[in-house]
Design a protein around this motif. Structure first.
Motif, PDB file in Angstrom:
ATOM      1  N   TRP A  59     -19.401 -11.853 -54.160  1.00 40.19           N
ATOM      2  CA  TRP A  59     -20.500 -12.191 -55.049  1.00 40.19           C
ATOM      3  C   TRP A  59     -21.621 -12.899 -54.287  1.00 40.19           C
ATOM      4  CZ3 TRP A  59     -15.490 -13.685 -55.102  1.00 40.19           C
ATOM      5  CH2 TRP A  59     -15.206 -14.978 -54.650  1.00 40.19           C
ATOM      6  N   GLU A  60     -22.781 -12.916 -54.878  1.00 39.05           N
ATOM      7  CA  GLU A  60     -23.940 -13.558 -54.266  1.00 39.05           C
ATOM      8  C   GLU A  60     -23.699 -15.062 -54.129  1.00 39.05           C
ATOM      9  OE1 GLU A  60     -28.777 -13.963 -55.060  1.00 39.05           O
ATOM     10  OE2 GLU A  60     -27.511 -12.722 -56.358  1.00 39.05           O
ATOM     11  N   GLY A  61     -24.099 -15.609 -52.986  1.00 40.05           N
ATOM     12  CA  GLY A  61     -23.930 -17.037 -52.748  1.00 40.05           C
ATOM     13  C   GLY A  61     -22.515 -17.441 -52.404  1.00 40.05           C
ATOM     14  N   ASN A  62     -21.705 -16.508 -51.872  1.00 45.42           N
ATOM     15  CA  ASN A  62     -20.296 -16.808 -51.590  1.00 45.42           C
ATOM     16  C   ASN A  62     -20.097 -17.620 -50.313  1.00 45.42           C
ATOM     17  OD1 ASN A  62     -19.690 -14.796 -49.203  1.00 45.42           O
ATOM     18  ND2 ASN A  62     -20.860 -13.637 -50.710  1.00 45.42           N
ATOM     19  N   ASN A  63     -21.118 -17.667 -49.441  1.00 41.59           N
ATOM     20  CA  ASN A  63     -21.060 -18.449 -48.192  1.00 41.59           C
ATOM     21  C   ASN A  63     -19.972 -17.973 -47.229  1.00 41.59           C
ATOM     22  OD1 ASN A  63     -23.162 -20.205 -49.032  1.00 41.59           O
ATOM     23  ND2 ASN A  63     -21.698 -21.418 -50.219  1.00 41.59           N
ATOM     24  N   TRP A  64     -19.584 -16.719 -47.354  1.00 40.09           N
ATOM     25  CA  TRP A  64     -18.594 -16.169 -46.422  1.00 40.09           C
ATOM     26  C   TRP A  64     -19.253 -15.882 -45.077  1.00 40.09           C
ATOM     27  CZ3 TRP A  64     -13.632 -15.405 -45.467  1.00 40.09           C
ATOM     28  CH2 TRP A  64     -13.255 -14.429 -44.539  1.00 40.09           C
ATOM     29  N   ALA A 101      -3.527 -13.712 -33.404  1.00 42.30           N
ATOM     30  CA  ALA A 101      -3.713 -15.103 -33.819  1.00 42.30           C
ATOM     31  C   ALA A 101      -5.038 -15.280 -34.554  1.00 42.30           C
ATOM     32  CB  ALA A 101      -3.658 -16.027 -32.602  1.00 42.30           C
ATOM     33  N   GLN A 102      -6.067 -14.530 -34.143  1.00 40.09           N
ATOM     34  CA  GLN A 102      -7.363 -14.601 -34.808  1.00 40.09           C
ATOM     35  C   GLN A 102      -7.322 -13.914 -36.177  1.00 40.09           C
ATOM     36  OE1 GLN A 102     -10.068 -16.367 -33.803  1.00 40.09           O
ATOM     37  NE2 GLN A 102      -8.636 -17.121 -32.242  1.00 40.09           N
ATOM     38  N   VAL A 103      -6.497 -12.881 -36.276  1.00 40.73           N
ATOM     39  CA  VAL A 103      -6.316 -12.228 -37.578  1.00 40.73           C
ATOM     40  C   VAL A 103      -5.697 -13.221 -38.558  1.00 40.73           C
ATOM     41  CG1 VAL A 103      -5.125 -10.389 -38.825  1.00 40.73           C
ATOM     42  CG2 VAL A 103      -6.083  -9.945 -36.554  1.00 40.73           C
ATOM     43  N   LYS A 104      -4.695 -13.919 -38.093  1.00 38.99           N
ATOM     44  CA  LYS A 104      -4.026 -14.921 -38.932  1.00 38.99           C
ATOM     45  C   LYS A 104      -5.008 -16.008 -39.364  1.00 38.99           C
ATOM     46  CE  LYS A 104       0.118 -17.826 -38.948  1.00 38.99           C
ATOM     47  NZ  LYS A 104       1.310 -18.249 -38.153  1.00 38.99           N
ATOM     48  N   LYS A 105      -5.843 -16.454 -38.438  1.00 35.67           N
ATOM     49  CA  LYS A 105      -6.843 -17.476 -38.745  1.00 35.67           C
ATOM     50  C   LYS A 105      -7.863 -16.950 -39.756  1.00 35.67           C
ATOM     51  CE  LYS A 105     -10.397 -20.338 -36.539  1.00 35.67           C
ATOM     52  NZ  LYS A 105     -11.059 -20.681 -35.243  1.00 35.67           N
ATOM     53  N   GLY A 106      -8.326 -15.710 -39.541  1.00 36.99           N
ATOM     54  CA  GLY A 106      -9.296 -15.120 -40.459  1.00 36.99           C
ATOM     55  C   GLY A 106      -8.729 -14.942 -41.858  1.00 36.99           C
ATOM     56  N   TYR A 107      -7.471 -14.570 -41.931  1.00 38.33           N
ATOM     57  CA  TYR A 107      -6.825 -14.384 -43.235  1.00 38.33           C
ATOM     58  C   TYR A 107      -6.735 -15.713 -43.983  1.00 38.33           C
ATOM     59  CZ  TYR A 107      -3.224 -13.317 -46.689  1.00 38.33           C
ATOM     60  OH  TYR A 107      -2.515 -13.169 -47.863  1.00 38.33           O
ATOM     61  N   ARG A 108      -6.383 -16.766 -43.275  1.00 37.37           N
ATOM     62  CA  ARG A 108      -6.295 -18.079 -43.914  1.00 37.37           C
ATOM     63  C   ARG A 108      -7.661 -18.536 -44.412  1.00 37.37           C
ATOM     64  NH1 ARG A 108      -2.150 -21.328 -39.803  1.00 37.37           N
ATOM     65  NH2 ARG A 108      -0.225 -20.355 -40.585  1.00 37.37           N
ATOM     66  N   MET A 109      -8.689 -18.263 -43.635  1.00 33.59           N
ATOM     67  CA  MET A 109     -10.048 -18.596 -44.071  1.00 33.59           C
ATOM     68  C   MET A 109     -10.402 -17.831 -45.342  1.00 33.59           C
ATOM     69  SD  MET A 109     -12.047 -18.612 -40.390  1.00 33.59           S
ATOM     70  CE  MET A 109     -13.620 -18.465 -41.237  1.00 33.59           C
ATOM     71  N   ALA A 110     -10.016 -16.564 -45.371  1.00 30.30           N
ATOM     72  CA  ALA A 110     -10.308 -15.742 -46.548  1.00 30.30           C
ATOM     73  C   ALA A 110      -9.588 -16.273 -47.778  1.00 30.30           C
ATOM     74  CB  ALA A 110      -9.903 -14.293 -46.280  1.00 30.30           C
ATOM     75  N   MET A 111      -8.344 -16.708 -47.615  1.00 27.25           N
ATOM     76  CA  MET A 111      -7.594 -17.223 -48.751  1.00 27.25           C
ATOM     77  C   MET A 111      -8.227 -18.496 -49.309  1.00 27.25           C
ATOM     78  SD  MET A 111      -5.208 -15.105 -49.491  1.00 27.25           S
ATOM     79  CE  MET A 111      -6.491 -13.901 -49.090  1.00 27.25           C
ATOM     80  N   LEU A 112      -8.766 -19.329 -48.435  1.00 24.68           N
ATOM     81  CA  LEU A 112      -9.434 -20.542 -48.899  1.00 24.68           C
ATOM     82  C   LEU A 112     -10.690 -20.216 -49.700  1.00 24.68           C
ATOM     83  CD1 LEU A 112      -9.139 -22.811 -45.719  1.00 24.68           C
ATOM     84  CD2 LEU A 112      -7.940 -23.102 -47.893  1.00 24.68           C
ATOM     85  N   LYS A 113     -11.338 -19.127 -49.340  1.00 25.46           N
ATOM     86  CA  LYS A 113     -12.592 -18.758 -49.992  1.00 25.46           C
ATOM     87  C   LYS A 113     -12.388 -17.841 -51.195  1.00 25.46           C
ATOM     88  CE  LYS A 113     -16.105 -19.523 -48.558  1.00 25.46           C
ATOM     89  NZ  LYS A 113     -17.098 -20.593 -48.834  1.00 25.46           N
TER      90      LYS A 113
END
Length: 203
Positions: free
Chosen positions: A125-130, A142-154
């Motif tokens: 959505w607009e303004g999601n700050n992703w 390891a970066q995939v794992k980090k990116g996935y965790r970031m996505a879950m937080l957002k």
């Protein structure tokens, strides 16, 4: 002494008052649960001849309290039903507006966590700050794992709801969350537990 009874009901309650289930009606009677008019569930005054004044006053106070509680419960239920109906309507509108775009994205990157993470930004959505993730940064598991965790937080639907997300945001979050979760489970099985190599593509 005879306690209050229920309007339009033939069943006589005990002296302690009627058995009430505010979640579904009176005395577990399905017809009472389906009542939409307060007149069908309001309690009527019914005393005995020669009833002492003190007992009459106590009974009337108890009756008034029961009737007030019933009115409040009915009002709360109507409000919940209206809110749920409004939310269903909004989510249906969101599906019509975004469903095709999301379905195409999900099919194009099916079960590919790298491709999904690398292209999820435009789906939100607009303004999601992703912050977009470069595909080159997702070569390392390891970066995939980090990116996935970031996505879950957002993107996690519960977190979106906690932040006051509307029905459109929640519809998108639900869809994206399911796709990411499914693909990440496959990634874990093949690359983290199995020790295999990673792959990209699908954008």
């Amino acid at each position: 002494f005879g306690g209050p009874t229920v309007a339009s009901s033939q069943q006589q309650p005990s002296a302690g008052g009627p058995m009430m289930d505010f979640g579904g009606g009176l005395n577990n009677d399905p017809s009472a649960a389906a009542a939409t008019s307060s007149s069908r569930v309001m309690l009527n005054e019914r005393g005995e001849e020669g009833e002492p004044e003190e007992r009459r006053i106590a009974r009337e106070k108890r009756l008034a309290r029961w009737n007030t509680q019933m009115r409040e419960k009915l009002a709360e239920k109507m409000e919940r039903d209206q809110a749920e109906a409004f939310e269903r309507e909004e989510r249906q509108e969101a599906k019509q507006k975004y469903g095709g775009k999301l379905e195409d994205w999900g099919k194009r990157n099916h079960m590919n966590i790298r491709a999904l993470l690398g292209s999820v930004g435009p789906m939100l959505w607009e303004g999601n700050n992703w912050k977009d993730i470069n595909m080159m940064d997702l070569v390392d598991p390891a970066q995939v794992k980090k990116g996935y965790r970031m996505a879950m937080l957002k993107i996690h639907p519960d977190k979106v709801k906690q932040r006051g997300g509307n029905s459109e945001m929640l519809y998108i979050a639900d869809f994206v969350f399911d796709k990411l979760k499914e693909a990440y489970a496959s990634f874990e099985e093949k690359e983290l537990r199995g020790g295999g190599g990673g792959g990209g593509g699908g954008l």
